[in-house]
Design a protein around this motif. Sequence first.
Motif, PDB file in Angstrom:
ATOM      1  N   MET A  50       0.836  -1.207   0.000  1.00 40.46           N
ATOM      2  CA  MET A  50       0.000   0.000   0.000  1.00 40.46           C
ATOM      3  C   MET A  50       0.864   1.248   0.000  1.00 40.46           C
ATOM      4  SD  MET A  50      -3.206  -0.690   2.497  1.00 40.46           S
ATOM      5  CE  MET A  50      -3.818   0.961   2.622  1.00 40.46           C
ATOM      6  N   ILE A  51       1.913   1.228   0.811  1.00 43.96           N
ATOM      7  CA  ILE A  51       2.752   2.420   0.912  1.00 43.96           C
ATOM      8  C   ILE A  51       3.509   2.648  -0.395  1.00 43.96           C
ATOM      9  CG2 ILE A  51       4.761   3.390   2.089  1.00 43.96           C
ATOM     10  CD1 ILE A  51       3.728   2.064   4.631  1.00 43.96           C
ATOM     11  N   ILE A  52       4.005   1.557  -1.009  1.00 44.65           N
ATOM     12  CA  ILE A  52       4.682   1.701  -2.301  1.00 44.65           C
ATOM     13  C   ILE A  52       3.704   2.252  -3.337  1.00 44.65           C
ATOM     14  CG2 ILE A  52       5.735   0.425  -4.208  1.00 44.65           C
ATOM     15  CD1 ILE A  52       6.913  -1.468  -2.081  1.00 44.65           C
ATOM     16  N   GLY A  53       2.508   1.677  -3.345  1.00 42.35           N
ATOM     17  CA  GLY A  53       1.477   2.153  -4.268  1.00 42.35           C
ATOM     18  C   GLY A  53       1.207   3.632  -4.052  1.00 42.35           C
ATOM     19  N   ALA A  54       1.113   4.030  -2.783  1.00 43.35           N
ATOM     20  CA  ALA A  54       0.809   5.417  -2.471  1.00 43.35           C
ATOM     21  C   ALA A  54       1.954   6.330  -2.893  1.00 43.35           C
ATOM     22  CB  ALA A  54       0.551   5.570  -0.979  1.00 43.35           C
ATOM     23  N   LEU A  55       3.176   5.816  -2.873  1.00 43.66           N
ATOM     24  CA  LEU A  55       4.325   6.626  -3.275  1.00 43.66           C
ATOM     25  C   LEU A  55       4.355   6.833  -4.791  1.00 43.66           C
ATOM     26  CD1 LEU A  55       7.247   5.360  -1.021  1.00 43.66           C
ATOM     27  CD2 LEU A  55       6.303   7.659  -1.145  1.00 43.66           C
ATOM     28  N   VAL A  56       3.964   5.814  -5.519  1.00 43.45           N
ATOM     29  CA  VAL A  56       3.998   5.888  -6.981  1.00 43.45           C
ATOM     30  C   VAL A  56       2.818   6.704  -7.505  1.00 43.45           C
ATOM     31  CG1 VAL A  56       3.972   4.537  -9.099  1.00 43.45           C
ATOM     32  CG2 VAL A  56       5.177   3.674  -7.090  1.00 43.45           C
ATOM     33  N   TRP A  57       1.724   6.608  -6.803  1.00 42.50           N
ATOM     34  CA  TRP A  57       0.440   7.190  -7.211  1.00 42.50           C
ATOM     35  C   TRP A  57       0.515   8.599  -7.792  1.00 42.50           C
ATOM     36  CZ3 TRP A  57      -4.259   6.337  -8.651  1.00 42.50           C
ATOM     37  CH2 TRP A  57      -5.263   7.270  -8.435  1.00 42.50           C
ATOM     38  N   PRO A  58       1.152   9.585  -7.103  1.00 45.11           N
ATOM     39  CA  PRO A  58       1.083  10.954  -7.618  1.00 45.11           C
ATOM     40  C   PRO A  58       1.739  11.109  -8.987  1.00 45.11           C
ATOM     41  CG  PRO A  58       2.660  10.807  -5.826  1.00 45.11           C
ATOM     42  CD  PRO A  58       1.885   9.533  -5.836  1.00 45.11           C
ATOM     43  N   PHE A  59       2.639  10.197  -9.352  1.00 40.68           N
ATOM     44  CA  PHE A  59       3.345  10.367 -10.622  1.00 40.68           C
ATOM     45  C   PHE A  59       2.573   9.776 -11.785  1.00 40.68           C
ATOM     46  CE2 PHE A  59       6.402  10.314  -7.157  1.00 40.68           C
ATOM     47  CZ  PHE A  59       6.904  11.592  -7.299  1.00 40.68           C
ATOM     48  N   ILE A  60       1.536   8.998 -11.472  1.00 41.20           N
ATOM     49  CA  ILE A  60       0.754   8.445 -12.581  1.00 41.20           C
ATOM     50  C   ILE A  60      -0.646   9.045 -12.634  1.00 41.20           C
ATOM     51  CG2 ILE A  60       1.966   6.241 -12.833  1.00 41.20           C
ATOM     52  CD1 ILE A  60      -0.067   5.003 -10.961  1.00 41.20           C
ATOM     53  N   ALA A  61      -1.110   9.624 -11.519  1.00 39.84           N
ATOM     54  CA  ALA A  61      -2.488  10.099 -11.487  1.00 39.84           C
ATOM     55  C   ALA A  61      -2.564  11.556 -11.931  1.00 39.84           C
ATOM     56  CB  ALA A  61      -3.041   9.962 -10.081  1.00 39.84           C
ATOM     57  N   SER A  62      -3.774  11.998 -12.193  1.00 39.94           N
ATOM     58  CA  SER A  62      -3.966  13.379 -12.619  1.00 39.94           C
ATOM     59  C   SER A  62      -3.854  14.300 -11.419  1.00 39.94           C
ATOM     60  CB  SER A  62      -5.342  13.530 -13.256  1.00 39.94           C
ATOM     61  OG  SER A  62      -6.328  13.418 -12.240  1.00 39.94           O
ATOM     62  N   ARG A  63      -3.715  15.567 -11.687  1.00 37.91           N
ATOM     63  CA  ARG A  63      -3.539  16.541 -10.637  1.00 37.91           C
ATOM     64  C   ARG A  63      -4.730  16.546  -9.667  1.00 37.91           C
ATOM     65  NH1 ARG A  63      -1.775  22.803 -11.038  1.00 37.91           N
ATOM     66  NH2 ARG A  63      -2.518  23.357  -8.967  1.00 37.91           N
ATOM     67  N   GLY A  64      -5.920  16.463 -10.244  1.00 36.76           N
ATOM     68  CA  GLY A  64      -7.111  16.461  -9.402  1.00 36.76           C
ATOM     69  C   GLY A  64      -7.155  15.253  -8.488  1.00 36.76           C
ATOM     70  N   ALA A  65      -6.752  14.112  -9.038  1.00 39.03           N
ATOM     71  CA  ALA A  65      -6.783  12.882  -8.246  1.00 39.03           C
ATOM     72  C   ALA A  65      -5.792  12.959  -7.096  1.00 39.03           C
ATOM     73  CB  ALA A  65      -6.470  11.685  -9.134  1.00 39.03           C
ATOM     74  N   VAL A  66      -4.616  13.546  -7.374  1.00 33.73           N
ATOM     75  CA  VAL A  66      -3.610  13.662  -6.326  1.00 33.73           C
ATOM     76  C   VAL A  66      -4.103  14.604  -5.230  1.00 33.73           C
ATOM     77  CG1 VAL A  66      -1.261  14.403  -5.806  1.00 33.73           C
ATOM     78  CG2 VAL A  66      -1.733  13.146  -7.892  1.00 33.73           C
ATOM     79  N   ASP A  67      -4.733  15.683  -5.652  1.00 34.13           N
ATOM     80  CA  ASP A  67      -5.277  16.645  -4.702  1.00 34.13           C
ATOM     81  C   ASP A  67      -6.309  15.963  -3.794  1.00 34.13           C
ATOM     82  OD1 ASP A  67      -4.871  19.289  -3.965  1.00 34.13           O
ATOM     83  OD2 ASP A  67      -6.873  19.818  -4.711  1.00 34.13           O
ATOM     84  N   LEU A  68      -7.159  15.161  -4.417  1.00 32.36           N
ATOM     85  CA  LEU A  68      -8.171  14.443  -3.643  1.00 32.36           C
ATOM     86  C   LEU A  68      -7.503  13.446  -2.701  1.00 32.36           C
ATOM     87  CD1 LEU A  68     -11.147  13.807  -3.141  1.00 32.36           C
ATOM     88  CD2 LEU A  68     -11.010  12.108  -4.955  1.00 32.36           C
ATOM     89  N   SER A  69      -6.445  12.813  -3.182  1.00 32.62           N
ATOM     90  CA  SER A  69      -5.745  11.838  -2.331  1.00 32.62           C
ATOM     91  C   SER A  69      -5.161  12.511  -1.101  1.00 32.62           C
ATOM     92  CB  SER A  69      -4.626  11.158  -3.110  1.00 32.62           C
ATOM     93  OG  SER A  69      -5.105  10.714  -4.345  1.00 32.62           O
ATOM     94  N   THR A  70      -4.689  13.752  -1.276  1.00 38.00           N
ATOM     95  CA  THR A  70      -4.163  14.479  -0.119  1.00 38.00           C
ATOM     96  C   THR A  70      -5.260  14.637   0.925  1.00 38.00           C
ATOM     97  OG1 THR A  70      -2.853  15.705  -1.699  1.00 38.00           O
ATOM     98  CG2 THR A  70      -2.854  16.504   0.554  1.00 38.00           C
ATOM     99  N   LEU A  71      -6.454  14.956   0.439  1.00 37.86           N
ATOM    100  CA  LEU A  71      -7.579  15.101   1.354  1.00 37.86           C
ATOM    101  C   LEU A  71      -7.871  13.772   2.055  1.00 37.86           C
ATOM    102  CD1 LEU A  71      -9.518  17.387   2.121  1.00 37.86           C
ATOM    103  CD2 LEU A  71     -11.190  16.331   0.613  1.00 37.86           C
ATOM    104  N   VAL A  72      -7.799  12.673   1.282  1.00 39.16           N
ATOM    105  CA  VAL A  72      -8.019  11.347   1.865  1.00 39.16           C
ATOM    106  C   VAL A  72      -7.026  11.116   2.992  1.00 39.16           C
ATOM    107  CG1 VAL A  72      -7.878   8.874   1.447  1.00 39.16           C
ATOM    108  CG2 VAL A  72      -8.983  10.338  -0.222  1.00 39.16           C
ATOM    109  N   LEU A  73      -5.758  11.483   2.739  1.00 44.67           N
ATOM    110  CA  LEU A  73      -4.721  11.254   3.748  1.00 44.67           C
ATOM    111  C   LEU A  73      -4.993  12.088   5.002  1.00 44.67           C
ATOM    112  CD1 LEU A  73      -1.638  11.083   1.420  1.00 44.67           C
ATOM    113  CD2 LEU A  73      -2.508   9.262   2.872  1.00 44.67           C
ATOM    114  N   ILE A  74      -5.479  13.306   4.800  1.00 43.53           N
ATOM    115  CA  ILE A  74      -5.817  14.139   5.954  1.00 43.53           C
ATOM    116  C   ILE A  74      -6.914  13.464   6.769  1.00 43.53           C
ATOM    117  CG2 ILE A  74      -6.873  16.321   6.644  1.00 43.53           C
ATOM    118  CD1 ILE A  74      -5.367  17.630   4.324  1.00 43.53           C
ATOM    119  N   TYR A  75      -7.907  12.926   6.060  1.00 46.91           N
ATOM    120  CA  TYR A  75      -8.990  12.246   6.779  1.00 46.91           C
ATOM    121  C   TYR A  75      -8.483  10.984   7.469  1.00 46.91           C
ATOM    122  CZ  TYR A  75     -12.869  15.182   5.540  1.00 46.91           C
ATOM    123  OH  TYR A  75     -13.726  16.240   5.472  1.00 46.91           O
TER     124      TYR A  75
END
Lengths: 423, 233
Positions: free
Chosen positions: A100-125
């Motif tokens: 999961m952590i590896i996936g989360a590290l790779v994620w921002p480099f493959i996802a769109s800007r909006g998706a990464v922004d949303l993921s940040t919110l997920v992490l805050i939650y």
Amino acid sequence: MAAHNLKHALFCAIVTLIISYPILGFNLASEGTTVTLEGAKTSTIVGVLLAAVVVFLFQLFRDNLMGSLRQLPAVNPLANRKPMEQSKRLKLESTLLTLMIIGALVWPFIASRGAVDLSTLVLIYIMLALGLNVVVGLAGLLDLGYVAFYAVGAYTFALLSQYYGVSFWFALPIGALLAALFGLVLGFPVLRLRGDYLAIVTLGFGEIIRILLNNMTNLTGGPNGIGGIPDPTLFGMEFGRRVKEEGNTSFHETFGIAYSGEHKVIFLYLIALVLAVITAIAIRRLMRMPVGRAWEALREDEIAAKSLGLNRTAVKLSAFTIGAFFAGFAGTVFASKQGFISPESFVFLESAIILAIVVLGGMGSQMGVILAAIAVTILPELAREFSEYRMLIFGAAMVLMMVWRPQGLLPMRRIHIELKKQE
Amino acid sequence: MLVLEDVHTHYGKIEALHGVSVEVKKGEIVSLIGANGAGKTTLLMTVCGNPQATSGRVILQGRDITRDLTSNIMRSGIAIVPEGRRVFSGLTVEENLHMGGFFNTKSEIRKSQDHVYELFPRLKEREHQRAGTMSGGEQQMLAIGRALMSKPNMIILDEPSLGLAPLVIKQIFEIIGKLREEGITVFLVEQNAHQALNLADRGYVLETGRIRLHDTGKNLLANPDVQNAYLGG
């Protein structure tokens, strides 16, 4: 029996009509300066009638329907499996976590800007829910004002940066510690309370903080909020196109790459990720330490815990303070991510959502809480196509969830410590 | 070991204990019997400091503990098996025991745990089972075992026979006898007067917040008043 069912079904159908017709059946139309009421389209009215018929039929045959639903768990392949051995499960869990952590590290480099922004919110939650999990899931103290600590963290950073120009990295520990201090202060008066009373007092506390922020206009800007909160820097490198503060350099110039707004979004995401992982690990450690067991003992039976010499005050306060600490963490990241905060962001609904995450995930279970945080944050976004009905879908999903898995997504498993036998 | 001197305890304005004096000497089993509402549990709770005595003194091992905090009292060589067992039902047997030794080191916990398993082999069998899923008798054993984990000099038992089958009650009382052999002082509060007095070196009879009788266990058993009131004639 049948007559009773029929009566009940009729009643339910009529209630459906009474509720939905005035909401859906009328439209407001403006004619010049006046507003008039007009009936909705025929299709809507047919829809409302159809809904009433569906409710009628469902209630009429409810016993049969629910009877067959009850057989569903038998179809569930996971229902009867034996619990895994502890050593095996721990191994599987750690592999999954690493993935999961590896996936989360790779994620921002493959996802769109909006998706990464949303993921940040997920992490805050995730951070918030893990913190609240300590208070509600482990210590069993129902806290409905958790968002107050989140607000304290966020406003600490916002105010410090506005008045003293403090940077994100300095504000992060200060915000968390200040939130913890608030947790401690709130903890004292509420210690004697239990259950419903505790919930009401914490609810009040959450509102007090929000109202204070709203009304201390000369300090916090009141409902206008505070803007221009700086982004975090990476060793003095800023992520803006132009350097705002003297002495700093900009990220894209240092590395000689073209400026892109995405850098900042990805950087924020990575910060949130690191902090969320730190939160998860810290709380995991605490759970296995004596204080973690003391929380659980107090939740299980207060009198027995006291009879063993546990100090109720200290145990409860520690849970409150630690929970608040991580909310402060999350608040600081949130302020930095948004760049602008106002009391609007810290309403009771936020507390309710965080609590819902903890309950949905399975009280006390970290993995469950993380999954639930992802689901609860992303589901409303996925359901955006349904526009105004998305909260309705969200609500229905929650109800179904509670019917089928009242213990939560991944209920807490008991971790036990094995003492090595002396040879 | 434990001395109560003219203890008065109030719940709000209502006085529940009207000047109770009790003494438990080292190595003894002392039973306190009395009807419902006589104040037996109140007396025990006063020893634990919850509620505290309004007047009089509670002395444990020569130290006045009347105004001490419950958490401090419970860490000074005394352990209580609360009424109704009160095991942590969501935790496993082993975890329950570990909670009992919360303030001890790991090696001490290991030793006491082995000792408890020796006293109650049944608990060893159920080591990883959740406490809430066990029978009443097993839970009572666990509650006693948990109290023993802190290596107390004195153990207080509040109605250990409550709601248990006669055969299980017999086992529990056998264990209480064993505790005395190990040098643990026992203060036993019971409604099951016959067995409690049979086992006890001395006994007290509590009636509406006052000590009515005080004698050796054997004498109390033979006392016609006690027989009429508590032993069914």
